[in-house]
Design a protein around this motif. Structure first.
Motif, PDB file in Angstrom:
ATOM      1  N   ASP A 170       1.350   5.374 -42.993  1.00 13.97           N
ATOM      2  CA  ASP A 170       2.089   4.134 -42.823  1.00 13.97           C
ATOM      3  C   ASP A 170       1.697   3.116 -43.893  1.00 13.97           C
ATOM      4  OD1 ASP A 170       3.938   2.581 -41.028  1.00 13.97           O
ATOM      5  OD2 ASP A 170       2.190   1.256 -41.005  1.00 13.97           O
ATOM      6  N   ARG A 171       2.684   2.348 -44.342  1.00 10.76           N
ATOM      7  CA  ARG A 171       2.476   1.376 -45.418  1.00 10.76           C
ATOM      8  C   ARG A 171       1.492   0.277 -45.038  1.00 10.76           C
ATOM      9  NH1 ARG A 171       5.495  -3.263 -45.493  1.00 10.76           N
ATOM     10  NH2 ARG A 171       5.794  -3.066 -47.737  1.00 10.76           N
ATOM     11  N   SER A 172       1.282   0.046 -43.729  1.00 10.82           N
ATOM     12  CA  SER A 172       0.366  -1.030 -43.322  1.00 10.82           C
ATOM     13  C   SER A 172      -1.050  -0.777 -43.809  1.00 10.82           C
ATOM     14  CB  SER A 172       0.380  -1.177 -41.794  1.00 10.82           C
ATOM     15  OG  SER A 172      -0.048   0.029 -41.177  1.00 10.82           O
ATOM     16  N   PHE A 173      -1.449   0.493 -43.991  1.00  8.99           N
ATOM     17  CA  PHE A 173      -2.784   0.807 -44.498  1.00  8.99           C
ATOM     18  C   PHE A 173      -2.862   0.565 -46.006  1.00  8.99           C
ATOM     19  CE2 PHE A 173      -2.344   3.415 -40.676  1.00  8.99           C
ATOM     20  CZ  PHE A 173      -3.475   3.018 -39.975  1.00  8.99           C
ATOM     21  N   ILE A 174      -1.766   0.868 -46.714  1.00  8.24           N
ATOM     22  CA  ILE A 174      -1.775   0.770 -48.184  1.00  8.24           C
ATOM     23  C   ILE A 174      -1.811  -0.686 -48.630  1.00  8.24           C
ATOM     24  CG2 ILE A 174      -0.623   1.572 -50.279  1.00  8.24           C
ATOM     25  CD1 ILE A 174      -1.511   3.771 -48.289  1.00  8.24           C
ATOM     26  N   ILE A 175      -1.084  -1.547 -47.905  1.00  7.27           N
ATOM     27  CA  ILE A 175      -0.983  -2.954 -48.297  1.00  7.27           C
ATOM     28  C   ILE A 175      -2.361  -3.618 -48.321  1.00  7.27           C
ATOM     29  CG2 ILE A 175      -0.099  -5.198 -47.539  1.00  7.27           C
ATOM     30  CD1 ILE A 175       2.359  -3.742 -46.473  1.00  7.27           C
TER      31      ILE A 175
ATOM     32  N   VAL B  64       2.223  12.077 -47.939  1.00  9.56           N
ATOM     33  CA  VAL B  64       3.049  11.075 -48.616  1.00  9.56           C
ATOM     34  C   VAL B  64       2.559   9.703 -48.177  1.00  9.56           C
ATOM     35  CG1 VAL B  64       5.385  10.204 -48.977  1.00  9.56           C
ATOM     36  CG2 VAL B  64       5.017  12.649 -48.571  1.00  9.56           C
ATOM     37  N   THR B  65       2.361   8.802 -49.140  1.00 10.76           N
ATOM     38  CA  THR B  65       1.970   7.429 -48.806  1.00 10.76           C
ATOM     39  C   THR B  65       3.135   6.500 -49.104  1.00 10.76           C
ATOM     40  OG1 THR B  65       0.939   7.245 -50.988  1.00 10.76           O
ATOM     41  CG2 THR B  65      -0.492   7.719 -49.125  1.00 10.76           C
ATOM     42  N   GLU B  66       3.462   5.651 -48.121  1.00  7.39           N
ATOM     43  CA  GLU B  66       4.543   4.685 -48.288  1.00  7.39           C
ATOM     44  C   GLU B  66       3.966   3.329 -48.686  1.00  7.39           C
ATOM     45  OE1 GLU B  66       7.927   5.708 -45.130  1.00  7.39           O
ATOM     46  OE2 GLU B  66       6.027   5.256 -44.154  1.00  7.39           O
ATOM     47  N   GLY B  67       4.826   2.489 -49.224  1.00  4.14           N
ATOM     48  CA  GLY B  67       4.450   1.103 -49.500  1.00  4.14           C
ATOM     49  C   GLY B  67       3.570   0.900 -50.711  1.00  4.14           C
ATOM     50  N   VAL B  68       3.603   1.819 -51.690  1.00  2.00           N
ATOM     51  CA  VAL B  68       2.806   1.661 -52.906  1.00  2.00           C
ATOM     52  C   VAL B  68       3.503   0.639 -53.803  1.00  2.00           C
ATOM     53  CG1 VAL B  68       1.787   2.837 -54.877  1.00  2.00           C
ATOM     54  CG2 VAL B  68       2.074   4.058 -52.704  1.00  2.00           C
ATOM     55  N   GLU B  69       2.823  -0.514 -54.037  1.00  2.65           N
ATOM     56  CA  GLU B  69       3.481  -1.606 -54.742  1.00  2.65           C
ATOM     57  C   GLU B  69       2.777  -2.034 -56.029  1.00  2.65           C
ATOM     58  OE1 GLU B  69       4.090  -4.809 -52.025  1.00  2.65           O
ATOM     59  OE2 GLU B  69       5.399  -3.649 -50.689  1.00  2.65           O
ATOM     60  N   ASP B  70       1.551  -1.583 -56.263  1.00  4.02           N
ATOM     61  CA  ASP B  70       0.882  -1.993 -57.499  1.00  4.02           C
ATOM     62  C   ASP B  70       0.030  -0.840 -58.028  1.00  4.02           C
ATOM     63  OD1 ASP B  70      -1.704  -2.044 -56.155  1.00  4.02           O
ATOM     64  OD2 ASP B  70      -1.121  -3.984 -55.327  1.00  4.02           O
ATOM     65  N   THR B  71      -0.458  -1.015 -59.258  1.00  6.55           N
ATOM     66  CA  THR B  71      -1.195   0.057 -59.927  1.00  6.55           C
ATOM     67  C   THR B  71      -2.564   0.283 -59.297  1.00  6.55           C
ATOM     68  OG1 THR B  71      -1.969  -1.567 -61.541  1.00  6.55           O
ATOM     69  CG2 THR B  71      -0.003  -0.288 -62.117  1.00  6.55           C
ATOM     70  N   PHE B  72      -3.168  -0.768 -58.696  1.00  5.42           N
ATOM     71  CA  PHE B  72      -4.449  -0.594 -58.032  1.00  5.42           C
ATOM     72  C   PHE B  72      -4.312   0.426 -56.888  1.00  5.42           C
ATOM     73  CE2 PHE B  72      -7.256  -1.692 -54.477  1.00  5.42           C
ATOM     74  CZ  PHE B  72      -8.500  -1.522 -55.082  1.00  5.42           C
ATOM     75  N   GLN B  73      -3.254   0.251 -56.076  1.00 11.74           N
ATOM     76  CA  GLN B  73      -3.020   1.182 -54.971  1.00 11.74           C
ATOM     77  C   GLN B  73      -2.758   2.591 -55.505  1.00 11.74           C
ATOM     78  OE1 GLN B  73       0.315  -0.786 -53.228  1.00 11.74           O
ATOM     79  NE2 GLN B  73      -0.911  -2.276 -52.075  1.00 11.74           N
ATOM     80  N   GLU B  74      -1.974   2.676 -56.575  1.00 12.91           N
ATOM     81  CA  GLU B  74      -1.665   3.987 -57.150  1.00 12.91           C
ATOM     82  C   GLU B  74      -2.938   4.688 -57.615  1.00 12.91           C
ATOM     83  OE1 GLU B  74       0.822   5.968 -60.882  1.00 12.91           O
ATOM     84  OE2 GLU B  74       0.469   3.811 -60.784  1.00 12.91           O
ATOM     85  N   THR B  75      -3.813   3.927 -58.306  1.00 19.05           N
ATOM     86  CA  THR B  75      -5.046   4.515 -58.846  1.00 19.05           C
ATOM     87  C   THR B  75      -5.941   5.021 -57.730  1.00 19.05           C
ATOM     88  OG1 THR B  75      -4.937   3.026 -60.752  1.00 19.05           O
ATOM     89  CG2 THR B  75      -7.058   4.070 -60.283  1.00 19.05           C
ATOM     90  N   ARG B  76      -6.099   4.225 -56.686  1.00 20.66           N
ATOM     91  CA  ARG B  76      -6.962   4.631 -55.587  1.00 20.66           C
ATOM     92  C   ARG B  76      -6.402   5.876 -54.874  1.00 20.66           C
ATOM     93  NH1 ARG B  76     -11.174   1.263 -54.264  1.00 20.66           N
ATOM     94  NH2 ARG B  76     -11.845   3.190 -53.224  1.00 20.66           N
ATOM     95  N   LEU B  77      -5.090   5.899 -54.700  1.00 24.48           N
ATOM     96  CA  LEU B  77      -4.471   7.039 -54.024  1.00 24.48           C
ATOM     97  C   LEU B  77      -4.606   8.311 -54.851  1.00 24.48           C
ATOM     98  CD1 LEU B  77      -1.254   5.346 -52.576  1.00 24.48           C
ATOM     99  CD2 LEU B  77      -3.168   6.259 -51.256  1.00 24.48           C
ATOM    100  N   ARG B  78      -4.492   8.178 -56.174  1.00 23.96           N
ATOM    101  CA  ARG B  78      -4.678   9.348 -57.048  1.00 23.96           C
ATOM    102  C   ARG B  78      -6.101   9.883 -56.914  1.00 23.96           C
ATOM    103  NH1 ARG B  78      -0.895  10.563 -60.977  1.00 23.96           N
ATOM    104  NH2 ARG B  78       0.806   9.044 -61.225  1.00 23.96           N
ATOM    105  N   SER B  79      -7.052   8.954 -56.875  1.00 19.34           N
ATOM    106  CA  SER B  79      -8.444   9.381 -56.786  1.00 19.34           C
ATOM    107  C   SER B  79      -8.754  10.039 -55.441  1.00 19.34           C
ATOM    108  CB  SER B  79      -9.376   8.177 -57.004  1.00 19.34           C
ATOM    109  OG  SER B  79      -9.241   7.240 -55.939  1.00 19.34           O
TER     110      SER B  79
END
Length: 727
Positions: free
Chosen positions: A648-653, A680-695
């Motif tokens: 859920d996107r609430s965790f990613i935000i 699948v992760t929803e609610g990815v809105e910035d590069t910081f979130q993208e980087t952490r999710l990739r890691s």
């Protein structure tokens, strides 16, 4: 060298006549005056008369009555012109015996110039083929009947055609097809030749058990039923005999009688009875088709579980009531069984069905004869009170609530059932059918929320939010019909190669006057008003069609995810509907993924699990949406046939501010990997979130960082602008 024929001696002539006399086939010879001069024994047997009755008479005495006036003309035309259509050929003829019976024969005619006066004589050879003729005609009749049954002709018209044909096969007869109804009396499906007196006699017959058993064992026993009706009534019978047969269905149940009444004074063959037996299979098919159509018609109007009117029938009745030139007011009540889903979950859906049947019986018992009752679907019922007002509707709701307090015994267990009731009034609460229904449903929902075991009138609800829900709920019913809903698609990116993993289909609604209504607003209302299933099926249809459109323009979208509610998975036909869609659009099942929320998936009742398993078996993907918000246990998830989970996107935000969100997200990703499903992760809105999710090893990302939900026509341009996609 030509040799002349030896002269015929007188004894030779006698020999030839003796041979013709003893021929197995009938032989008839006529002279220049069209008088019969020879009529052998076989001919006597065919016509049922002696040669003395025929010799010297015009041959037209042997042909059917209706053909006699023109018969001499046919023969004389051949004498004068030599042009013929029958001399030297063979054809089938039908003629009537002196006793009224009829015969079919194959006839061939030859002609010769005889005697010193060179007069033209004709000789006919006739071979009786009545049995073969009847077999062929019965087969032709059966073929005609079954051909008509496959078309749009009514059972009445087909039965009339069959009876008319049977009457042609047996001159001076009247055929009738009788149907046995549920009261074991006879209904006349066809019998145009019957007199009113005969019809009245037949319709007074009531079959007893002995009659039914006798006809089941020996179908010809039907004759005693339809022939003895006139005995001892003081009237002279209009018929002289009859043949009949009982008609049974595939299960051996008596469904009708086919009868052939005769005015002939004598009969020498058993062909009429054979004709009756030959017509029986066609009669059975006609009656069964009529019953099937009646059943289908009933299914169109009535609810199969409770026997009450279904929603379509109720809507039609309401429309008729409001379209009358002087339409009268009425009250409409929508009733919902409180805590019904809990009963289903606790005791099983079969026990829930039994409860609904009991509720329907109690409801019917409380209603007056002019009340209209129906089932809208699920555990929702409806009552229409003609000329009902505020007081009448309230009083009925009170009495109904009291009546329902009587315990219901289900599975040897007593249950106390209550109803929440919503009431709307016509025309006070609206003039449109959907508005009236929707307002009553919303009043019922308000009663359920505020105080179960009660009722609410729509006019008494002043809450602005409730009124807004009423307006949206009513408008939503027309949205699908008027093509106001559309699907937008949000891309999902594979972390492994930055390529398009798939898209999620998201419903969007722009109302002509209300403007854009967000899904967060109309989806809950769709669930409350039982419209969510229609929206889900529409989304599946549109998504499949869109995949095909993208394929045509060279845009390959590997997967399209469609959201369905938990209600869909209780529908046993869902898998069949999806298979039909995939077949119609010629799509591979792995290109479609069904998303269901964690809360819906966690119900895990028998119907839901059966449907989920069936979908996976055909190759459709299953995604657990909003993962992490439903407090589900790992042991329960491990038993689900999933192909992916969506965090859920609430965790990613909250990545940057909340360490707990990072921990939960990483744990969810690890759970997915252990289960062997995509994450699948929803609610990815910035590069910081993208980087952490990739890691963390996330498989797929979706969010505004990559793209907002877009119309289907924009997806190709979006793909072409992404370097990793276009290369």
């Amino acid at each position: 060298m030509l040799t002349s024929k030896p002269p015929i001696r007188p004894d030779d002539t006698t020999l030839y006549f003796d041979m013709l006399e003893q021929a197995a086939d009938g032989v008839v010879i006529i002279n220049q005056f069209n008088h019969v001069v020879f009529f052998n024994t076989a001919a006597e047997q065919l016509w049922g008369c002696s040669s003395a009755d025929v010799i010297g008479k015009n041959v037209n005495c042997l042909v059917p009555l209706e053909q006699r006036p023109q018969h001499d003309g046919y023969i004389n035309h051949n004498r004068n012109t030599g042009v013929n259509r029958i001399v030297g050929t063979s054809r089938e003829v039908v003629f009537t015996r002196t006793n009224g019976d009829y015969v079919a024969a194959e006839m061939s005619i030859s002609t010769a110039i005889i005697g010193p006066d060179k007069q033209r004589y004709y000789m006919a050879f006739l071979k009786g083929v009545t049995e073969e003729s009847h077999r062929r005609k019965i087969l032709d009749l059966q073929n005609r009947v079954f051909h008509e049954l496959s078309g749009e002709a009514s059972e009445q018209d087909i039965a009339d055609m069959l009876c008319a044909e049977a009457e042609q096969l047996v001159p001076n007869s009247v055929a009738a097809l009788l149907q046995v109804n549920s009261e074991q009396t006879l209904e006349i499906l066809s019998g145009e030749g019957l007199s009113r007196r005969k019809i009245a006699m037949l319709m007074r017959i009531t079959l007893n058990e002995t009659d039914v058993v006798a006809m089941s064992l020996a179908p010809e026993e039907a004759r005693s039923i339809v022939w003895n009706t006139e005995s001892g009534n003081g009237y002279e019978s209009e018929f002289l005999d009859c043949w009949a047969s009982a008609i049974t269905n595939g299960a051996g149940e008596l469904i009708g009688i086919f009868v052939l009444y005769s005015r002939n004074r004598d009969k020498i063959t058993n062909w009429p009875q054979k004709i009756v037996r030959g017509c029986v299979p066609s009669c059975a098919a006609i009656i069964e088709r009529g019953k099937t159509r009646q059943q289908l018609s009933r299914l169109d109007r009535y609810d199969a579980l409770t026997g009450l009117l279904n929603r379509n029938a109720v809507t039609t009745i309401l429309r008729d009531m409001t379209l009358q030139p002087t339409s009268n007011p009425f009250a409409l009540l929508v009733l919902d069984v409180d805590l019904f889903q809990d009963i289903n979950n606790l005791m099983g859906y079969d026990k829930g069905d039994a409860l609904l049947q009991t509720m329907a019986q109690r409801l019917t018992a409380q209603c007056r004869s002019n009340f209209i009752t129906g089932r809208l679907g699920g555990d929702d019922f409806v009552v229409i009170i003609p000329n009902g007002d505020h007081e009448i509707a309230s009083a009925f709701a009170d009495s109904l609530t009291a009546a329902m307090r009587e315990p219901v015994v289900i599975n040897n267990q007593e249950l106390i059932i209550s109803l929440s009731i919503g009431i709307s009034l016509y025309p006070d609460d609206g003039l449109e059918i959907e508005n009236i229904l929707n307002r009553a449903e919303m009043a019922m929902l308000e009663a359920k929320k505020t105080a179960r075991k009660s009722f609410r009138l729509m006019g008494s609800i002043v809450n602005d939010d409730v009124r807004a829900r009423v307006i949206i709920g009513s408008a939503l019913r027309k949205a699908l019909q008027d093509s106001e809903l559309e699907l937008f698609y949000q891309p999902q990116i594979s972390i492994k190669n930055n390529m398009l993993y798939g898209v999620e289909a998201l419903s969007r609604w722009h109302h002509p006057t209300l403007g854009t209504i967000p899904p967060s607003r109309f989806i809950p209302i769709a669930e409350e008003t039982a419209q969510i299933e229609a929206i889900g099926l529409w989304s599946l249809e549109k998504a499949c069609a869109q995949i095909v459109e993208w394929d045509k323009i060279g845009l390959y979208v590997p997967i399209v995810s469609v959201n369905l509610s938990a209600a869909h998975f209780s529908n046993p036909t869902l898998t069949e509907q999806i298979v039909n869609l995939l077949t119609r659009y010629n799509l591979s099942p792995n290109r479609l993924t069904i998303e269901i929320t964690e809360g819906g998936m966690m119900q895990q009742n028998v119907e839901t699990m059966t449907t989920l398993t069936a979908l996976r078996e055909i190759g459709v993907g299953l995604s657990l949406d909003d993962f992490g918000t439903g407090f589900s246990s790992l042991s329960r998830i491990s038993h689900l046939p999933l192909t992916e989970i969506k965090i859920d996107r609430s965790f990613i935000i909250n990545f940057e501010k909340d360490v707990s969100s990072l921990i939960v997200t990483e744990a969810a990703i690890n759970i997915g990997k252990r289960l062997g499903v995509h994450v699948v992760t929803e609610g990815v809105e910035d590069t910081f979130q993208e980087t952490r999710l990739r890691s963390m090893g996330c498989d797929v990302m979706q969010g505004y960082l990559f793209a907002r939900p877009m119309p289907p026509t924009d997806l190709l341009q979006w793909v072409q602008t992404r370097p990793s996609f276009a290369s």
